[in-house]
Motif scaffolding. Structure first.
Motif, PDB file in Angstrom:
ATOM      1  N   ASP A   1      27.135  63.469  34.201  1.00 47.35           N
ATOM      2  CA  ASP A   1      28.515  62.952  34.269  1.00 47.35           C
ATOM      3  C   ASP A   1      29.369  63.758  35.247  1.00 47.35           C
ATOM      4  OD1 ASP A   1      27.681  61.275  32.239  1.00 47.35           O
ATOM      5  OD2 ASP A   1      28.342  62.644  30.657  1.00 47.35           O
ATOM      6  N   GLN A   2      28.893  64.963  35.600  1.00 49.24           N
ATOM      7  CA  GLN A   2      29.705  65.823  36.466  1.00 49.24           C
ATOM      8  C   GLN A   2      29.424  65.615  37.958  1.00 49.24           C
ATOM      9  OE1 GLN A   2      28.894  69.632  34.723  1.00 49.24           O
ATOM     10  NE2 GLN A   2      30.394  69.360  33.104  1.00 49.24           N
TER      11      GLN A   2
ATOM     12  N   SER B   1      29.693  57.329  20.018  1.00 45.63           N
ATOM     13  CA  SER B   1      29.339  57.466  21.439  1.00 45.63           C
ATOM     14  C   SER B   1      28.489  56.266  21.858  1.00 45.63           C
ATOM     15  CB  SER B   1      28.531  58.749  21.650  1.00 45.63           C
ATOM     16  OG  SER B   1      27.255  58.597  21.037  1.00 45.63           O
TER      17      SER B   1
ATOM     18  N   GLY C   1      31.206  61.026  41.992  1.00 44.71           N
ATOM     19  CA  GLY C   1      30.863  59.612  42.213  1.00 44.71           C
ATOM     20  C   GLY C   1      31.016  59.151  43.649  1.00 44.71           C
TER      21      GLY C   1
ATOM     22  N   GLN D   1      22.642  66.333  29.388  1.00 48.23           N
ATOM     23  CA  GLN D   1      23.113  64.989  29.756  1.00 48.23           C
ATOM     24  C   GLN D   1      24.478  65.046  30.458  1.00 48.23           C
ATOM     25  OE1 GLN D   1      20.924  62.339  29.341  1.00 48.23           O
ATOM     26  NE2 GLN D   1      19.628  64.036  28.736  1.00 48.23           N
ATOM     27  N   HIS D   2      25.338  66.019  30.056  1.00 44.85           N
ATOM     28  CA  HIS D   2      26.684  66.052  30.643  1.00 44.85           C
ATOM     29  C   HIS D   2      26.649  66.420  32.137  1.00 44.85           C
ATOM     30  CE1 HIS D   2      27.085  70.410  30.967  1.00 44.85           C
ATOM     31  NE2 HIS D   2      26.566  70.511  29.761  1.00 44.85           N
TER      32      HIS D   2
ATOM     33  N   LYS E   1      20.336  59.382  38.443  1.00 42.54           N
ATOM     34  CA  LYS E   1      21.209  60.557  38.255  1.00 42.54           C
ATOM     35  C   LYS E   1      20.410  61.732  37.703  1.00 42.54           C
ATOM     36  CE  LYS E   1      25.646  58.250  37.574  1.00 42.54           C
ATOM     37  NZ  LYS E   1      26.593  57.726  36.585  1.00 42.54           N
TER      38      LYS E   1
ATOM     39  N   GLY F   1      21.032  55.622  35.425  1.00 44.37           N
ATOM     40  CA  GLY F   1      20.855  56.838  34.627  1.00 44.37           C
ATOM     41  C   GLY F   1      19.647  57.648  35.076  1.00 44.37           C
TER      42      GLY F   1
ATOM     43  N   ARG G   1      28.031  57.173  42.247  1.00 45.39           N
ATOM     44  CA  ARG G   1      28.492  56.231  41.224  1.00 45.39           C
ATOM     45  C   ARG G   1      27.611  54.979  41.149  1.00 45.39           C
ATOM     46  NH1 ARG G   1      32.808  55.019  44.702  1.00 45.39           N
ATOM     47  NH2 ARG G   1      34.180  56.371  43.507  1.00 45.39           N
TER      48      ARG G   1
END
Length: 540
Positions: A398-399, A163, A402, A394-395, A448, A445, A441
């Motif tokens: 990503d959801q 990863s 964007g 953390q995921h 977010k 980090g 997007r």
């Protein structure tokens, strides 16, 4: 070793440095601090020669080797992690590659006529490889990767399958193995668990070269640095001492500057009042003129730059029942790896349980079981009465959609909240004014993570489950989160590698071991005092 001499740098219309000067001397370990976007990464790129300053000079002593670790690790594939680290270890890796080619040539029957020349060259290269410590290189590489949490399997597996977070560790291992005269480390503590973090801390504390680094982990910085350089408003200011000393000194300087500013403003107000009062009287013309000249000559004291302090207060969460989560006879395995076998655990209201355990002990798995994101193979996981859960992982970052803006994301989650209320929420998490129109997007980090927290905390749950909530957060935002969570009335279950966060917020420690859970009443500070270790598997 390195001198920054009156450097200026502009990025588009934004001035990053204005005639700024600083120095890095032999043996110094410098923490580079400043608000996000102040220019820390730009400074690293300039020192490492990736981009020049617009004006001024960066003077580096002759023969000094510099190793830069940044968050942008580049492509990695088709090699083992060990080989990838060795390739980045400087001259020794090039000599090693030539040695390997010569070994292949010695075994090649088509090159039998060149045997004497190959043997002679092989002898020279082998001597050079030995002189550079090449034969000890693989052992040292494995030692560094082990310290950074790699299993033997991961060390020998294809680095391309790792990863992003593990690739970061490979890039960091390269610099550590290289042991340059100067290390420039941009956020080396990101993506590390507590054990790896403490190992890195000890490695850097014992490193005899010079070091300049950024980190959002104050404990980590305190253990390593002996000087701070602050970037603020285009200037570089140096402070001798660790981060705590810098924080105290900085606050003191700010108070002094504020007091000076207020005294000068009071003096100026008196002078201006005198001028206004007597400017029309001919009898006072000379005095008025003299005071106007005096005012023009005064060096104005600037008020201290106010950091935009982010503050967030929880609305009271609804009360849950006394038993918040109960695990009975829980077993969980992944393939042949047994994570839990007959686990029993009860989490009660108002407990703040931090979960500790070596890599692979099942910290995130425990959180996933409690939140229902994974199911036990056997046994039961039940939540108590009136439990309303919020889960940060953390995921979740990503959801985010964007294409949606920050404001649209908040509006979709809370359609009945007023615009003003949502703007206040965005402001509390560091998104003020037009920033709410940024698309997800485009967010870093840290941005977010702040947005996901805003979504989770606006309508507060009474049971917070947090998996590494401080990853990517800068020091100011982390402090805001700690303050907000200290006043939180609900129950918490969390994993974090940030010792400041652990010490401030936990009142129960669940240490995951091969024998099961070791349950400690009292928070992380009591755990360290009782066990003599800052993390499982590391003895202090």
């Amino acid at each position: 070793m390195i001198r920054l001499d009156n450097i200026s740098k502009q990025n588009g219309t934004r001035l990053i440095f204005v005639e700024a000067s600083a120095a890095l001397q032999r043996g110094e370990k410098i923490g580079l601090v400043g608000p996000n976007g102040a220019g820390k990464s730009t400074l690293f790129r300039m020192i490492s020669g990736q981009e020049p300053p617009d004006e001024g000079n960066i003077l580096i002593d002759r023969g000094i080797s510099i190793g830069l670790f940044s968050q942008d690790v580049g492509e990695m594939a088709d090699r083992s992690a060990v080989a990838e680290v060795i390739v980045g270890a400087g001259p020794v890796s090039e000599v090693g590659e030539e040695l390997a080619k010569l070994e292949a040539a010695l075994a090649d029957p088509d090159k039998a006529d060149q045997l004497d020349a190959i043997l002679e060259r092989y002898g020279e290269v082998q001597a050079r490889f030995e002189e550079l410590g090449g034969y000890a290189l693989e052992g040292k590489t494995r030692e560094v990767l082990d310290g950074l949490g790699f299993s033997q399997e991961m060390m020998d597996g294809d680095v391309g399958l790792l990863s992003g977070g593990w690739k970061m560790r490979v890039a960091l291992a390269r610099i550590l193995l290289m042991r340059p005269d100067v290390m420039l480390l941009d956020e080396p503590s990101n993506h590390l668990d507590l054990e790896s973090l403490i190992w890195l801390e000890q490695f850097l504390a014992g490193y005899d070269g010079a070091l300049m680094m950024t980190s959002h982990d104050r404990e980590f910085m305190n253990c390593i640095i002996n000087k701070v350089i602050e970037i603020d408003g285009g200037n570089l200011t140096s402070f001798s001492g660790d981060y705590e000393f810098y924080a105290r000194q900085s606050a003191l300087n700010e108070r002094h500057q504020q007091a000076q500013f207020e005294r000068q403003q009071a003096t100026l107000a008196k002078e201006i009042a005198f001028i206004e009062r007597f400017k029309a009287r001919a009898s006072h013309a000379a005095q008025v003129q003299s005071r106007v000249k005096k005012l023009d000559k005064i060096d104005r004291v600037e008020p201290p730059k106010r950091r935009q302090a982010i503050a967030f207060e929880f609305r009271p969460a609804p009360r849950s029942g006394d038993d918040v989560a109960k695990l009975r006879g829980v077993s969980k395995r992944y393939g042949s790896k047994v994570i839990y076998d007959g686990l029993e655990l009860l989490i009660r209201r108002k407990e703040r349980c931090c979960v500790l355990g070596v890599n692979g002990a099942g910290k995130s798995t425990l959180l996933k079981l409690v939140t229902g994101n994974t199911s036990p193979d056997t046994g039961t996981v039940t939540l108590g009465g009136s439990v309303k859960m919020g889960y940060f992982a953390q995921h979740a970052m990503d959801q985010l959609d964007g294409d949606a803006t920050i404001f649209a994301t908040l509006d979709a989650a809370f359609p009945h909240a007023g615009q003003g209320s949502l703007r206040t929420l965005a402001g509390a998490f560091g998104f003020s004014g037009d920033e709410v129109e940024k698309r997800c997007r485009q967010l870093s980090g840290g941005e977010k993570a702040r947005l996901v927290m805003a979504l989770m905390l606006y309508d507060p749950p009474n049971f917070l489950v947090l998996d590494e909530p401080t990853n990517h957060l800068d020091l100011a935002t982390k402090e805001m989160l700690i303050t907000a969570l200290s006043n939180y009335e609900g129950t918490m279950l969390f994993v974090s590698h940030d010792r400041h966060f652990l010490a401030r917020l936990s009142n129960r420690v669940l240490e995951l071991t091969r024998e099961g859970i070791h349950d400690y009443d009292g928070g992380y500070t009591e755990y360290v005092a009782r066990t003599g270790q800052e993390a499982p598997g590391l003895h202090g």
